[in-house]
Motif scaffolding. Structure first.
Motif, PDB file in Angstrom:
ATOM      1  N   VAL A  84     -40.980  21.992  18.688  1.00 47.55           N
ATOM      2  CA  VAL A  84     -40.145  22.297  19.843  1.00 47.55           C
ATOM      3  C   VAL A  84     -38.760  21.723  19.556  1.00 47.55           C
ATOM      4  CG1 VAL A  84     -39.846  22.029  22.334  1.00 47.55           C
ATOM      5  CG2 VAL A  84     -42.147  22.246  21.374  1.00 47.55           C
ATOM      6  N   HIS A  85     -37.831  22.615  19.270  1.00 45.43           N
ATOM      7  CA  HIS A  85     -36.500  22.228  18.794  1.00 45.43           C
ATOM      8  C   HIS A  85     -35.546  22.105  19.979  1.00 45.43           C
ATOM      9  CE1 HIS A  85     -32.848  21.909  16.649  1.00 45.43           C
ATOM     10  NE2 HIS A  85     -32.541  23.198  16.596  1.00 45.43           N
ATOM     11  N   LEU A  86     -35.330  20.855  20.419  1.00 46.94           N
ATOM     12  CA  LEU A  86     -34.492  20.573  21.581  1.00 46.94           C
ATOM     13  C   LEU A  86     -33.198  19.854  21.223  1.00 46.94           C
ATOM     14  CD1 LEU A  86     -37.298  19.248  23.992  1.00 46.94           C
ATOM     15  CD2 LEU A  86     -36.444  21.590  23.779  1.00 46.94           C
ATOM     16  N   ALA A  87     -33.067  19.390  19.999  1.00 45.48           N
ATOM     17  CA  ALA A  87     -31.867  18.641  19.614  1.00 45.48           C
ATOM     18  C   ALA A  87     -30.644  19.533  19.680  1.00 45.48           C
ATOM     19  CB  ALA A  87     -32.024  18.091  18.192  1.00 45.48           C
ATOM     20  N   ALA A  88     -29.584  19.009  20.289  1.00 49.14           N
ATOM     21  CA  ALA A  88     -28.343  19.780  20.401  1.00 49.14           C
ATOM     22  C   ALA A  88     -27.188  18.856  20.723  1.00 49.14           C
ATOM     23  CB  ALA A  88     -28.466  20.857  21.476  1.00 49.14           C
ATOM     24  N   HIS A  89     -26.039  19.219  20.227  1.00 46.93           N
ATOM     25  CA  HIS A  89     -24.792  18.576  20.658  1.00 46.93           C
ATOM     26  C   HIS A  89     -24.304  19.364  21.865  1.00 46.93           C
ATOM     27  CE1 HIS A  89     -21.254  16.009  19.927  1.00 46.93           C
ATOM     28  NE2 HIS A  89     -20.586  17.009  20.463  1.00 46.93           N
ATOM     29  N   VAL A  90     -24.211  18.701  23.017  1.00 47.82           N
ATOM     30  CA  VAL A  90     -23.980  19.418  24.276  1.00 47.82           C
ATOM     31  C   VAL A  90     -22.608  19.142  24.873  1.00 47.82           C
ATOM     32  CG1 VAL A  90     -24.830  19.738  26.642  1.00 47.82           C
ATOM     33  CG2 VAL A  90     -26.448  19.416  24.769  1.00 47.82           C
ATOM     34  N   HIS A  91     -22.141  17.924  24.774  1.00 45.53           N
ATOM     35  CA  HIS A  91     -20.961  17.534  25.547  1.00 45.53           C
ATOM     36  C   HIS A  91     -19.705  17.459  24.674  1.00 45.53           C
ATOM     37  CE1 HIS A  91     -23.731  17.024  28.818  1.00 45.53           C
ATOM     38  NE2 HIS A  91     -24.475  16.229  28.066  1.00 45.53           N
ATOM     39  N   ASN A  92     -18.896  16.450  24.815  1.00 44.37           N
ATOM     40  CA  ASN A  92     -17.625  16.403  24.105  1.00 44.37           C
ATOM     41  C   ASN A  92     -17.816  16.307  22.595  1.00 44.37           C
ATOM     42  OD1 ASN A  92     -16.455  16.372  26.630  1.00 44.37           O
ATOM     43  ND2 ASN A  92     -16.207  14.148  26.677  1.00 44.37           N
ATOM     44  N   MET A 124      -8.496  30.178  33.056  1.00 47.17           N
ATOM     45  CA  MET A 124      -9.056  30.061  31.712  1.00 47.17           C
ATOM     46  C   MET A 124      -7.943  30.074  30.666  1.00 47.17           C
ATOM     47  SD  MET A 124     -11.918  29.652  30.099  1.00 47.17           S
ATOM     48  CE  MET A 124     -13.342  30.296  31.000  1.00 47.17           C
ATOM     49  N   GLY A 125      -6.929  30.873  30.882  1.00 50.04           N
ATOM     50  CA  GLY A 125      -5.786  30.884  29.970  1.00 50.04           C
ATOM     51  C   GLY A 125      -5.104  29.531  29.912  1.00 50.04           C
ATOM     52  N   LEU A 126      -4.942  28.911  31.077  1.00 57.95           N
ATOM     53  CA  LEU A 126      -4.330  27.580  31.122  1.00 57.95           C
ATOM     54  C   LEU A 126      -5.210  26.549  30.425  1.00 57.95           C
ATOM     55  CD1 LEU A 126      -2.027  25.799  32.143  1.00 57.95           C
ATOM     56  CD2 LEU A 126      -3.253  25.595  34.330  1.00 57.95           C
ATOM     57  N   ALA A 127      -6.525  26.659  30.604  1.00 57.00           N
ATOM     58  CA  ALA A 127      -7.449  25.725  29.970  1.00 57.00           C
ATOM     59  C   ALA A 127      -7.386  25.832  28.447  1.00 57.00           C
ATOM     60  CB  ALA A 127      -8.873  25.987  30.452  1.00 57.00           C
ATOM     61  N   ILE A 128      -7.236  27.038  27.931  1.00 60.82           N
ATOM     62  CA  ILE A 128      -7.133  27.231  26.482  1.00 60.82           C
ATOM     63  C   ILE A 128      -5.902  26.501  25.940  1.00 60.82           C
ATOM     64  CG2 ILE A 128      -6.661  28.949  24.695  1.00 60.82           C
ATOM     65  CD1 ILE A 128      -8.410  30.904  26.302  1.00 60.82           C
ATOM     66  N   ILE A 129      -4.796  26.572  26.678  1.00 67.75           N
ATOM     67  CA  ILE A 129      -3.564  25.878  26.262  1.00 67.75           C
ATOM     68  C   ILE A 129      -3.759  24.369  26.298  1.00 67.75           C
ATOM     69  CG2 ILE A 129      -1.159  25.453  26.892  1.00 67.75           C
ATOM     70  CD1 ILE A 129      -1.086  28.352  27.972  1.00 67.75           C
ATOM     71  N   VAL A 130      -4.365  23.872  27.388  1.00 62.25           N
ATOM     72  CA  VAL A 130      -4.589  22.430  27.537  1.00 62.25           C
ATOM     73  C   VAL A 130      -5.492  21.913  26.422  1.00 62.25           C
ATOM     74  CG1 VAL A 130      -5.636  20.660  28.996  1.00 62.25           C
ATOM     75  CG2 VAL A 130      -4.225  22.438  30.032  1.00 62.25           C
ATOM     76  N   GLU A 131      -6.576  22.635  26.128  1.00 62.06           N
ATOM     77  CA  GLU A 131      -7.488  22.197  25.068  1.00 62.06           C
ATOM     78  C   GLU A 131      -6.797  22.211  23.707  1.00 62.06           C
ATOM     79  OE1 GLU A 131     -11.039  24.527  25.204  1.00 62.06           O
ATOM     80  OE2 GLU A 131     -11.908  23.351  26.837  1.00 62.06           O
ATOM     81  N   ALA A 132      -5.933  23.197  23.477  1.00 57.57           N
ATOM     82  CA  ALA A 132      -5.205  23.268  22.204  1.00 57.57           C
ATOM     83  C   ALA A 132      -4.284  22.062  22.041  1.00 57.57           C
ATOM     84  CB  ALA A 132      -4.403  24.564  22.136  1.00 57.57           C
ATOM     85  N   GLN A 166     -11.486  13.406  23.830  1.00 60.41           N
ATOM     86  CA  GLN A 166     -12.015  13.532  25.180  1.00 60.41           C
ATOM     87  C   GLN A 166     -11.781  14.942  25.714  1.00 60.41           C
ATOM     88  OE1 GLN A 166     -13.761  11.064  26.776  1.00 60.41           O
ATOM     89  NE2 GLN A 166     -13.582  10.020  24.803  1.00 60.41           N
ATOM     90  N   SER A 167     -12.730  15.402  26.516  1.00 59.56           N
ATOM     91  CA  SER A 167     -12.565  16.714  27.139  1.00 59.56           C
ATOM     92  C   SER A 167     -11.587  16.602  28.299  1.00 59.56           C
ATOM     93  CB  SER A 167     -13.912  17.229  27.642  1.00 59.56           C
ATOM     94  OG  SER A 167     -13.774  18.485  28.252  1.00 59.56           O
ATOM     95  N   PRO A 168     -10.569  17.468  28.366  1.00 55.23           N
ATOM     96  CA  PRO A 168      -9.617  17.393  29.476  1.00 55.23           C
ATOM     97  C   PRO A 168     -10.273  17.804  30.786  1.00 55.23           C
ATOM     98  CG  PRO A 168      -9.220  19.361  28.169  1.00 55.23           C
ATOM     99  CD  PRO A 168     -10.252  18.565  27.431  1.00 55.23           C
ATOM    100  N   PHE A 169      -9.694  17.372  31.893  1.00 53.90           N
ATOM    101  CA  PHE A 169     -10.227  17.730  33.206  1.00 53.90           C
ATOM    102  C   PHE A 169     -10.260  19.248  33.360  1.00 53.90           C
ATOM    103  CE2 PHE A 169      -9.145  18.894  37.642  1.00 53.90           C
ATOM    104  CZ  PHE A 169     -10.351  18.536  38.229  1.00 53.90           C
ATOM    105  N   LEU A 170      -9.186  19.909  32.916  1.00 49.67           N
ATOM    106  CA  LEU A 170      -9.145  21.370  32.956  1.00 49.67           C
ATOM    107  C   LEU A 170      -9.559  21.892  31.588  1.00 49.67           C
ATOM    108  CD1 LEU A 170      -8.463  23.857  34.661  1.00 49.67           C
ATOM    109  CD2 LEU A 170      -6.150  23.770  33.713  1.00 49.67           C
ATOM    110  N   SER A 171     -10.806  22.312  31.472  1.00 46.34           N
ATOM    111  CA  SER A 171     -11.361  22.778  30.207  1.00 46.34           C
ATOM    112  C   SER A 171     -12.123  24.079  30.426  1.00 46.34           C
ATOM    113  CB  SER A 171     -12.309  21.727  29.620  1.00 46.34           C
ATOM    114  OG  SER A 171     -13.446  21.565  30.461  1.00 46.34           O
TER     115      SER A 171
END
Length: 315
Positions: free
Chosen positions: A69-77, A252-260, A269-274
């Motif tokens: 049962v393969h449950l391992a995953a990177h999920v968050h930041n 979503m367009g704004l989030a793409i800019i913020v993440e970039a 760290q993951s930004p608040f707007l992601s």
């Protein structure tokens, strides 16, 4: 049954291991951090220490297992690379190991509802997590077609329950700061699932060979939308109800800019707007059900209200 479990110290993995032991199964758990294995050892689990990226370790994990049962995953930041290494490359390592060292072993592959929502034509809108789970599904399918790997796919929704340290705690944190907004799209069909209901599904498919070659959807069907779920959470936690509802595409367009910008300056760290935050507060399960099976008699039994009550009592 001998069940190998990856990700056995995570939220889902730990709970599933408890279920598997309680049902009388012998479990062999892949554990990356020895300090997190204490409870598993006390409950009688066999431990294989190592990383999903290490094929030699995986051969030890599989050698006596009837099902993995393969449950391992990177999920968050994390970086693009970290999602790729664990969710995609790690899944391929699992498949290769079974074919090479344990061809009798069945694989129960934990995908995600996020993978179902990736549009190949607009992949730039998807999160790193969703893209990695989408790619992992295709890796598994390759091994089915080329080598005859015996696989059952499970697609969990947003998992919550006692022991959750990310999904609801993050929402509660931002509700407390009055910083939660809603996004259009999340008015109905929230793909939520209480942890114990999901563990029952994994137990059913892991112990029943009729599940091989089939896809199972692990969500509580059609109770409420994610907007109402967040409002219910706010009410139960004693916080103000979020009322601001924003359109998804420009946000979503704004989030793409913020993440970039975050990525450019090396901020891990993951930004608040992601993209992930927007996806969660607009998520719905509005997709066809034709590919999914329901032949094992499973259904979610814990209502949203009861599940939230149990979870908050746990906190």
């Amino acid at each position: 049954m001998n069940i190998a479990i990856t990700g056995a110290t995570g939220f889902l993995g730990k709970r599933f291991a408890q279920w598997a032991i309680r049902e009388g199964n012998k479990i062999i758990c892949l554990v990356h951090t020895p300090q997190k294995a204490t409870d598993l050892i006390k409950n009688g689990a066999e431990i294989v220490y190592g990383d999903i990226r290490n094929k030699e370790v995986l051969s030890s994990l599989m050698q006596n297992a009837g099902v993995c049962v393969h449950l391992a995953a990177h999920v968050h930041n994390g970086s693009h690379q970290s999602f790729r290494q664990v969710n995609v490359d790690g899944t391929e390592n699992i498949c290769q190991t079974i074919i090479q060292y344990a061809p009798w072993c069945r694989l129960v592959h934990c995908s995600s509802i996020a993978a179902l929502r990736v549009n190949p034509r607009y992949k730039f809108l998807a999160t790193d997590y969703a893209l990695s789970k989408w790619a992992a599904d295709r890796i598994v399918q390759k091994y089915i077609e080329r080598y005859g790997l015996q696989v059952t796919f499970v697609y969990p929704g947003l998992i919550y329950g006692p022991g959750d340290k990310q999904f609801l705690p993050t929402l509660i944190h931002y509700l407390g700061k009055n910083r939660v907004f809603l996004v259009r799209g999340g008015e109905k069909s929230a793909p939520l699932i209480y942890i114990d209901d999901l563990c029952r599904l994994f137990m059913k498919v892991a112990t029943d060979e009729r599940s091989v070659g089939k896809h199972y959807l692990g969500i509580q069907e059609g109770e409420i939308g994610i907007h109402d779920f967040i409002r219910l959470l706010a009410t139960n936690a004693g916080y103000r109800l979020p009322s601001l509802i924003l359109p998804k595409i420009p946000l979503m367009g704004l989030a793409i800019i913020v993440e970039a910008i975050y990525y450019l300056f090396g901020n891990k760290q993951s930004p608040f707007l992601s993209k992930r935050a927007i996806d969660i507060v607009s998520i719905n399960a509005d997709f066809p059900r034709t590919r999914f099976s329901n032949d094992l008699g499973w259904r979610a039994e814990v209502s949203i209200e009861e599940g939230l009550k149990r979870t908050l009592n746990g906190y």
